[in-house]
Design an enzyme around this catalytic site. Structure first.
Site, mmCIF file in Angstrom:
data_model
loop_
_atom_site.group_PDB
_atom_site.id
_atom_site.type_symbol
_atom_site.label_atom_id
_atom_site.label_comp_id
_atom_site.label_asym_id
_atom_site.label_seq_id
_atom_site.Cartn_x
_atom_site.Cartn_y
_atom_site.Cartn_z
ATOM 1 N N GLN A 236 38.601 -15.911 55.190
ATOM 2 C CA GLN A 236 39.209 -15.313 54.008
ATOM 3 C C GLN A 236 40.712 -15.604 53.949
ATOM 4 O O GLN A 236 41.370 -15.239 52.986
ATOM 5 C CB GLN A 236 38.992 -13.788 54.022
ATOM 6 C CG GLN A 236 37.524 -13.384 53.984
ATOM 7 C CD GLN A 236 37.317 -11.885 54.101
ATOM 8 O OE1 GLN A 236 36.581 -11.437 54.978
ATOM 9 N NE2 GLN A 236 37.943 -11.094 53.242
ATOM 10 N N ARG B 297 35.743 -3.924 53.275
ATOM 11 C CA ARG B 297 35.905 -3.623 51.842
ATOM 12 C C ARG B 297 36.774 -2.380 51.664
ATOM 13 O O ARG B 297 36.388 -1.419 50.997
ATOM 14 C CB ARG B 297 34.547 -3.460 51.176
ATOM 15 C CG ARG B 297 34.617 -3.800 49.702
ATOM 16 C CD ARG B 297 33.329 -4.121 49.052
ATOM 17 N NE ARG B 297 33.601 -4.421 47.661
ATOM 18 C CZ ARG B 297 32.675 -4.718 46.777
ATOM 19 N NH1 ARG B 297 31.433 -4.775 47.121
ATOM 20 N NH2 ARG B 297 32.996 -4.975 45.529
ATOM 21 N N CYS B 298 37.933 -2.446 52.275
ATOM 22 C CA CYS B 298 38.797 -1.268 52.332
ATOM 23 C C CYS B 298 40.171 -1.744 52.758
ATOM 24 O O CYS B 298 40.278 -2.666 53.554
ATOM 25 C CB CYS B 298 38.195 -0.320 53.357
ATOM 26 S SG CYS B 298 39.322 0.641 54.336
ATOM 27 N N GLU C 130 37.698 -2.755 46.137
ATOM 28 C CA GLU C 130 37.085 -1.894 47.137
ATOM 29 C C GLU C 130 37.071 -0.421 46.765
ATOM 30 O O GLU C 130 36.553 0.405 47.516
ATOM 31 C CB GLU C 130 37.834 -2.048 48.452
ATOM 32 C CG GLU C 130 39.261 -1.630 48.340
ATOM 33 C CD GLU C 130 40.143 -2.371 49.307
ATOM 34 O OE1 GLU C 130 41.240 -1.906 49.562
ATOM 35 O OE2 GLU C 130 39.720 -3.417 49.807
#
Ligand code: CDP
Length: 789
Positions: A223, A373-374, A743
């Site tokens: 990523q 996802r945070c 998120e």
């Protein structure tokens, strides 16, 4: 004595020839790492430890090297010759690439086999003989801090215990005083278990070292390609890999969700193998390896206290947390934030006093602490404040919606400085909650609940009014391994008026190709269809810190707008030259400059682009391009109010989410359809830890949850039909008023569901239940309180 589980589901041992028929290894064709085929490509598979903590007495590769097609076995000793057997983690801790002395968790890489094809490599793994001497295992972080616990990181000569860090924020003395003076205080322990992103596409790479020109290309599931290139150069510079000779390409990587931010040993070993052998080497992990060895998320043991006045006004929050990081701190946090952005834990409430502390601890588990996802521990923070708020409501016998409305930061108080130091940019929390209550029909649901209770039926309504913090981040405070967390965009407008825009981020399916093109179209008037967006190739894209923690829109999206505005400035000068007027006499409307007061005299962006290459003013450089490295002045603070309605089966303890209303606010929206998609997916990923997902370990460090047989990801069967809506409160500092959104739903959903389950059982005195709220846990509560059928 440690007893390893011998099930073939565990680790890289025992999969051998079975793989040939295994449907998990059949993938679709596409642009994924696993689809890459290079001439002469070799394959790598990894020997993994069955033990959670053991000395390596010997590694015997003889039999493996006799397997036809096996070319090499790489061990820690091999890498140690090049001083490549250890590497830094993103939190400046150290992590073994391959061990030379001992293994620290079940599933850890022990050796790697290089072979002509994948199945032969797996057979080679089977043939490697490793002799272990088991060591005492520490899986409980509380016990890890006991003075009698064995010190796990014996590689750190001065380390006398298993504590990694102590972090704190807020005013302890003022908070203690507020607690002493409070009318009411509530206390709750809660555990957010270890979970895994479990992206369908596992991690992998193809490392391709070209001996002729000394260039290394690594196609990998990352990523953050630019940061990886720099880390590779820093780690392997001493063996001749310098940054201009390294190209990281991140093709379609599948789901990322934070799990593809860290650098895993497999990438490094495959790269070392390619450099030494001079051929491309592919490594793609399997499902069990992915679940067992890749970075986990959460694993926070939280002790929370909330103080209030009798009328429900919250006065202080105090939190003490133990964070289990496994054997090394491989969290993907900004350097200055060992506990991520956990200090957003005061949430949406106007709390004057707060104090939070977190201790990080080593245990014999897979390392990590990633932002699943945070935005770096925000899920933990939101769960904590939204749960303890409901505990307070129960204590005060107040409606949880009314308690929230009473304590929300009022809209007129923004920008708002929180007790733990954040400056919230904008918000209107009462509007979001009111809207969610209207959509769900809150008052009617409360009546229905009372009627059902009278009939012995169990129904609950749960609210979560969360505040997020995304867009890391301002370079003053945010860096990873010293690299500042700006992000970038470079735009080139071609002579025919079409554009190429490259970004420092890397989409994993969030739709950057669409939304970034829309941003540039909006700013320059070039149709989005004529804006080619590219990311993920370090040879072409400008440097950036990548995509995770919903940072793309607040950072790279902003850079897109800023670069477009630079292009527009130059375009204005060219237009003035073409129209023979002063730039000050020009007005802009999307797509063209016109002379003030003479709308017929105008030049379109396409005409200007052509002139930039054919008829530009003398003294001005030709071309029409610009780059922006955007350093955000602040983070953005999206928010939302979610309401879950659940029914509980008194016979089985099963929880059914009957309705779920999500009202989100991410400021100005670029693409409503993409935002809605982000929220739908995020809600499902929020439902997952609330009801299903958990990774746990037995006392010997055997992992429970290493396959999809026992690590339960949600299917369409468990997923309700999400009802989404929005409010729009623009960010005042973002170039076009947007906040991140990726998120919000994952962060906001779990406490709404947990609060709904507790609400269903509150009349019998249930005050808390830890997630995942499995039927078994609920059934036990029903039994305990005489509610089971
Ligand atoms: O960093 P990541 O792309 O995961 O998260 P994000 O910045 O929240 O963006 C997720 C997707 O939603 C991207 O395609 C954004 O451009 C889009 N988005 C939007 O259309 N409007 C917003 N206000 C925020 C995000």
């Amino acid at each position: 004595m440690t007893t390893p589980r011998t099930s073939p589901e565990i680790s890289g041992m025992g999969h051998s020839m079975k793989r040939k028929e295994d449907p998990r290894f059949i993938r679709g064709r596409g642009n994924y790492v696993d689809d890459i085929q290079l001439p002469g490509m070799l394959h790598m598979d990894i020997v993994r430890s069955p033990y959670a903590h053991a000395k390596i007495k010997s590694i015997n590769s003889e039999k493996a090297l006799k397997v036809p097609g096996v070319l090499a076995v790489i061990t820690g000793e091999t890498l140690a010759k090049y001083n490549l057997h250890w590497m830094p983690t993103l939190m400046s801790d150290t992590q073994m690439v391959l061990p030379t002395e001992k293994v620290m968790y079940q599933g850890q890489e022990v050796a790697a086999v290089i072979a002509t094809d994948r199945y032969t490599a797996a057979d080679g793994v089977e043939a490697v003989e490793v002799e272990y001497e088991p060591l005492p295992v520490v899986v409980d972080p509380f016990k890890a801090l006991d003075p009698s616990a064995p010190v796990l990181r014996t590689d750190k000569k001065d380390k006398k215990d298993n504590r990694i860090f102590h972090w704190q924020a807020g005013d302890r003395a003022a908070t203690d005083k507020a607690f002493e003076e409070a009318d009411v205080t509530v206390t709750q322990d809660m555990y957010l278990p270890r979970i895994h992103v479990a992206s369908i596409e596992t991690c992998g790479c193809v490392a391709d070292f070209d001996r002729v020109n000394g260039k290394l290309t690594v196609y990998m599931t990352t990523q953050a390609p630019h940061a990886v290139r720099t880390v590779f150069a820093l780690v392997a510079g001493h063996v001749g890999l310098s940054e201009e000779k390294i190209r990281i390409v991140s093709p379609d990587i599948g789901g990322g969700f934070g799990g593809k931010v860290p650098v895993y040993p497999g990438y490094v070993i495959a790269t070392a193998a390619s450099v030494v052998i001079g051929k491309p080497v592919k490594w793609v992990e399997d499902r069990m390896e992915n679940l067992q060895a890749d970075s986990f998320a959460r694993d926070y043991h939280i002790h929370a206290e909330l103080a209030a006045k009798k009328d429900g006004t919250m006065t202080a929050l105090r939190i003490k947390t133990l964070a289990d990081h496994g054997y090394t701190d491989a969290a993907a946090n900004p350097s200055k934030f060992p506990a991520g952005l956990f200090s957003i834990c005061t949430g949406s409430y106007d709390l004057k006093n707060a104090f939070a502390e977190v201790d990080g601890v080593y245990t014999n588990k897979a390392p990590g602490g990633i932002a699943y996802r945070c935005s770096f521990r925000v899920t933990e923070a939101v769960h904590c404040i939204e749960r303890i708020t409901d505990v307070l409501a129960q204590e005060l016998k107040m409606d949880p919606a009314a308690l929230r409305m009473k304590n929300f930061i009022p809209p007129e108080k923004f920008p708002y400085k929180s007790a733990l130091g954040w400056e919230y940019d904008s918000g209107n929390y009462p509007a979001a909650l009111r809207k969610a209550m209207d959509i769900v029909g809150y008052e009617a649901l409360r009546k229905e609940q009372a009627e059902k209770r009278a009939r012995g039926e169990l129904m609950g309504i749960g609210i979560s009014s969360f505040t997020e913090i995304v867009g890391a981040g301002p370079s003053k405070h945010f860096d990873i391994l010293g690299l500042k967390m700006f992000d970038s965009c470079e735009i080139r407008v071609h002579p025919t008026g079409k554009a190429m825009a490259r970004f420092g981020t890397k989409s994993q399916g969030q739709g950057h190709e669409t939304t970034y093109a829309q941003i540039i179209a909006e700013e320059l008037g070039i149709p989005a269809a004529h804006v080619q967006v590219e990311e993920g190739d370090t040879d072409t894209a400008p440097y950036g810190l990548g995509t995770y923690a919903s940072r793309s829109t607040p950072t790279a999206g902003a850079a897109g707008a800023m670069a477009a505005r630079k292009v527009r400035e130059k375009a204005k000068k060219i237009a003035a030259h073409l129209l023979e007027c002063s730039p000050d006499d020009l007005v802009w409307e999307p797509g063209k400059f016109s002379v003030k007061g003479a709308p017929g005299r105008s030049k379109t962006i396409q005409e200007i682009a052509l002139a930039a290459y054919t008829n530009h003013p003398q003294g001005m450089e030709a071309g029409l391009e610009a780059v922006s490295y955007y350093d955000p002045p602040n983070l953005t603070f999206p928010f939302g109010s979610y309401i879950a309605v659940v029914d509980i089966d008194r016979g089985t303890g099963a929880v059914k989410v009957r309705r779920f209303v999500a009202v989100d606010d991410c400021g100005n929206i670029i693409n409503p359809m993409i935002v809605d998609g982000q929220i739908h997916g995020g809600l499902t990923m929020g439902l997952a830890p609330a009801l299903l997902e958990e990774i746990s370990y037995d006392d010997d460090g055997n992992m429970i949850g290493g396959s999809f047989m026992d690590y339960l990801v949600p299917t369409a069967m468990e997923t309700p039909s999400w009802e989404t809506d929005k409010t729009v409160t623009p960010s005042p500092h973002h170039p076009f008023g947007a906040k991140g959104v990726g998120e919000s739903a994952t962060v906001g959903a779990p406490p709404a569901i947990a609060n709904a389950v507790v609400d269903a059982l509150s009349h019998v005195g249930v005050r808390h239940v830890d997630i995942p709220i499995t039927p078994e846990k609920v059934w036990r509560l029903l039994k305990e309180h005489g509610l089971s059928e």
